[in-house]
Design a protein around this motif. Structure first.
Motif, PDB file in Angstrom:
ATOM      1  N   GLN A   1       0.824  -1.208   0.000  1.00  0.00           N
ATOM      2  CA  GLN A   1       0.000   0.000   0.000  1.00  0.00           C
ATOM      3  C   GLN A   1       0.856   1.255   0.000  1.00  0.00           C
ATOM      4  O   GLN A   1       0.625   2.193  -0.768  1.00  0.00           O
ATOM      5  N   LEU A   2       1.865   1.291   0.856  1.00  0.00           N
ATOM      6  CA  LEU A   2       2.727   2.474   0.938  1.00  0.00           C
ATOM      7  C   LEU A   2       3.536   2.653  -0.347  1.00  0.00           C
ATOM      8  O   LEU A   2       3.768   3.783  -0.792  1.00  0.00           O
ATOM      9  N   ALA A   3       3.931   1.531  -0.939  1.00  0.00           N
ATOM     10  CA  ALA A   3       4.716   1.610  -2.182  1.00  0.00           C
ATOM     11  C   ALA A   3       3.901   2.226  -3.312  1.00  0.00           C
ATOM     12  O   ALA A   3       4.460   2.879  -4.207  1.00  0.00           O
ATOM     13  N   ARG A   4       2.589   2.041  -3.266  1.00  0.00           N
ATOM     14  CA  ARG A   4       1.744   2.665  -4.291  1.00  0.00           C
ATOM     15  C   ARG A   4       1.876   4.188  -4.247  1.00  0.00           C
ATOM     16  O   ARG A   4       1.894   4.860  -5.277  1.00  0.00           O
ATOM     17  N   PHE A   5       1.955   4.711  -3.040  1.00  0.00           N
ATOM     18  CA  PHE A   5       2.066   6.169  -2.905  1.00  0.00           C
ATOM     19  C   PHE A   5       3.486   6.653  -3.183  1.00  0.00           C
ATOM     20  O   PHE A   5       3.670   7.677  -3.840  1.00  0.00           O
ATOM     21  N   THR A   6       4.466   5.944  -2.703  1.00  0.00           N
ATOM     22  CA  THR A   6       5.842   6.416  -2.947  1.00  0.00           C
ATOM     23  C   THR A   6       6.192   6.305  -4.435  1.00  0.00           C
ATOM     24  O   THR A   6       6.938   7.128  -4.958  1.00  0.00           O
ATOM     25  N   SER A   7       5.632   5.305  -5.110  1.00  0.00           N
ATOM     26  CA  SER A   7       5.919   5.179  -6.545  1.00  0.00           C
ATOM     27  C   SER A   7       5.302   6.344  -7.332  1.00  0.00           C
ATOM     28  O   SER A   7       5.771   6.676  -8.419  1.00  0.00           O
ATOM     29  N   LYS A   8       4.275   6.954  -6.758  1.00  0.00           N
ATOM     30  CA  LYS A   8       3.676   8.141  -7.402  1.00  0.00           C
ATOM     31  C   LYS A   8       4.344   9.430  -6.930  1.00  0.00           C
ATOM     32  O   LYS A   8       3.898  10.525  -7.260  1.00  0.00           O
ATOM     33  N   GLN A   9       5.373   9.261  -6.133  1.00  0.00           N
ATOM     34  CA  GLN A   9       6.157  10.385  -5.612  1.00  0.00           C
ATOM     35  C   GLN A   9       5.280  11.389  -4.860  1.00  0.00           C
ATOM     36  O   GLN A   9       5.406  12.617  -5.034  1.00  0.00           O
ATOM     37  N   GLN A  10       4.423  10.848  -4.019  1.00  0.00           N
ATOM     38  CA  GLN A  10       3.632  11.705  -3.131  1.00  0.00           C
ATOM     39  C   GLN A  10       4.581  12.385  -2.152  1.00  0.00           C
ATOM     40  O   GLN A  10       5.363  11.712  -1.493  1.00  0.00           O
ATOM     41  N   LYS A  11       4.486  13.674  -2.038  1.00  0.00           N
ATOM     42  CA  LYS A  11       5.412  14.421  -1.182  1.00  0.00           C
ATOM     43  C   LYS A  11       5.205  14.117   0.297  1.00  0.00           C
ATOM     44  O   LYS A  11       6.124  14.167   1.100  1.00  0.00           O
ATOM     45  N   ARG A  12       3.958  13.858   0.633  1.00  0.00           N
ATOM     46  CA  ARG A  12       3.670  13.541   2.029  1.00  0.00           C
ATOM     47  C   ARG A  12       2.650  12.407   2.092  1.00  0.00           C
ATOM     48  O   ARG A  12       1.642  12.431   1.396  1.00  0.00           O
ATOM     49  N   ILE A  13       2.940  11.437   2.939  1.00  0.00           N
ATOM     50  CA  ILE A  13       2.008  10.342   3.203  1.00  0.00           C
ATOM     51  C   ILE A  13       1.798  10.306   4.714  1.00  0.00           C
ATOM     52  O   ILE A  13       2.772  10.388   5.477  1.00  0.00           O
ATOM     53  N   VAL A  14       0.552  10.176   5.124  1.00  0.00           N
ATOM     54  CA  VAL A  14       0.272  10.057   6.555  1.00  0.00           C
ATOM     55  C   VAL A  14      -0.171   8.621   6.842  1.00  0.00           C
ATOM     56  O   VAL A  14      -1.094   8.106   6.213  1.00  0.00           O
ATOM     57  N   VAL A  15       0.515   7.994   7.783  1.00  0.00           N
ATOM     58  CA  VAL A  15       0.140   6.651   8.221  1.00  0.00           C
ATOM     59  C   VAL A  15      -0.560   6.792   9.567  1.00  0.00           C
ATOM     60  O   VAL A  15       0.063   7.184  10.565  1.00  0.00           O
ATOM     61  N   ASN A  16      -1.850   6.496   9.565  1.00  0.00           N
ATOM     62  CA  ASN A  16      -2.637   6.651  10.788  1.00  0.00           C
ATOM     63  C   ASN A  16      -2.566   5.362  11.616  1.00  0.00           C
ATOM     64  O   ASN A  16      -3.106   4.325  11.235  1.00  0.00           O
ATOM     65  N   LEU A  17      -1.890   5.449  12.762  1.00  0.00           N
ATOM     66  CA  LEU A  17      -1.653   4.269  13.605  1.00  0.00           C
ATOM     67  C   LEU A  17      -2.628   4.176  14.772  1.00  0.00           C
ATOM     68  O   LEU A  17      -2.447   3.334  15.655  1.00  0.00           O
ATOM     69  N   GLU A  18      -3.647   5.006  14.757  1.00  0.00           N
ATOM     70  CA  GLU A  18      -4.568   5.044  15.898  1.00  0.00           C
ATOM     71  C   GLU A  18      -5.203   3.672  16.167  1.00  0.00           C
ATOM     72  O   GLU A  18      -5.426   3.290  17.319  1.00  0.00           O
ATOM     73  N   GLY A  19      -5.481   2.928  15.120  1.00  0.00           N
ATOM     74  CA  GLY A  19      -6.160   1.640  15.290  1.00  0.00           C
ATOM     75  C   GLY A  19      -5.212   0.459  15.403  1.00  0.00           C
ATOM     76  O   GLY A  19      -5.641  -0.695  15.319  1.00  0.00           O
TER      77      GLY A  19
END
Lengths: 142, 109
Positions: free
Chosen positions: B31-49
């Protein structure tokens, strides 16, 4: 709270899908025998890491192998022994990683040593390794 | 473990529910690789759950961090607590990742 010299034993397939089951069992045992929440979380984490290390490093992700787990509860501590049936590797001789070196792998042992009071690897007879982890119960006020 | 995505103020947020361990972390990594491969400048990983995270989960976050470095991307962690925060501290990673008390804070920082 129970205080006894008792043990729980089971064998798990070396499949990561069983890690959650193992964690829950360790957590339940910690609750039954009166360990604190922090001690319980540490026990669950360490046993998880020990088992994951066996799956990754000893069995090379082969999910058809076996891991024997023995949990021994003593009045002052819990001892968890993980036995594998691979080639003996003394992970204690591996360098403890400073964690922030950004390379995956090796972090499991660092975590185990951080949350347990004793972590010890030794050969299990002619085949396999015994990983013994000990967590002492903090002194409680009566 | 359950994963879901949403966008808050243009920032992708990955919400995680459940345990992150050797069994579940490959899904998060993907899942995270999908965003980094699109070169998203910022990704937020919500660890609340997330109630439990092991070294596989840590390695997954580090992997995303490394993938984001070439384009100066940022992986932000929101709402880590209890065992998750403990593991992050044991790994000395709270200084590596920007950590926020909430998704909103992470998005608007």
């Amino acid at each position: 709270m129970n205080s006894a010299n008792e043990y729980i034993a089971l064998s798990l397939p070396s499949n990561p899908m069983y890690l959650g089951l193992l964690r829950n069992m360790v957590g339940e045992a910690a609750d039954i025998y009166g360990f604190s929440e922090e001690e319980k979380q540490g026990l669950m984490l360490a046993v998880n890491e020990g088992c994951a290390n066996i799956i990754r490093h000893c069995y090379q992700m082969d999910s058809k192998k076996k891991i024997d787990v023995t949990i021994r509860i003593l009045p002052d501590r819990m001892e968890v022994v993980l036995r594998d049936y691979g080639e003996f590797q003394n992970a204690e001789e591996f360098p403890v990683k400073p964690c922030a070196d950004l390379e995956p792998g090796g972090l499991g042992l660092t975590i185990m040593k951080s949350v347990m009071d004793r972590v010890e690897y030794r050969p299990a007879g002619q085949e396999g390794t015994l990983l013994t982890m000990v967590k002492y119960r903090a002194a409680r006020q009566a | 473990m359950k994963l879901s995505n949403r966008t808050v103020s243009g920032v992708p947020v990955v919400d995680i529910e459940g345990d992150v361990d050797m069994y579940t972390s490959p899904g998060l990594r993907e899942q995270l690789a999908r965003f980094t491969s699109k070169q998203q400048k910022r990704i937020v990983v919500n660890l609340e759950g997330v109630e439990f995270m092991d070294s596989s989960g840590i390695a997954t976050l580090v992997q995303a961090y490394k993938e984001a470095q070439p384009f100066n991307g940022e992986v932000c962690l929101a709402s880590p607590a209890g065992n998750v925060l403990r593991v992050l501290k044991l790994s000395n990673l709270t200084s590596l990742f920007p950590v926020f008390d909430s998704v909103d804070e992470a998005v608007n920082s």
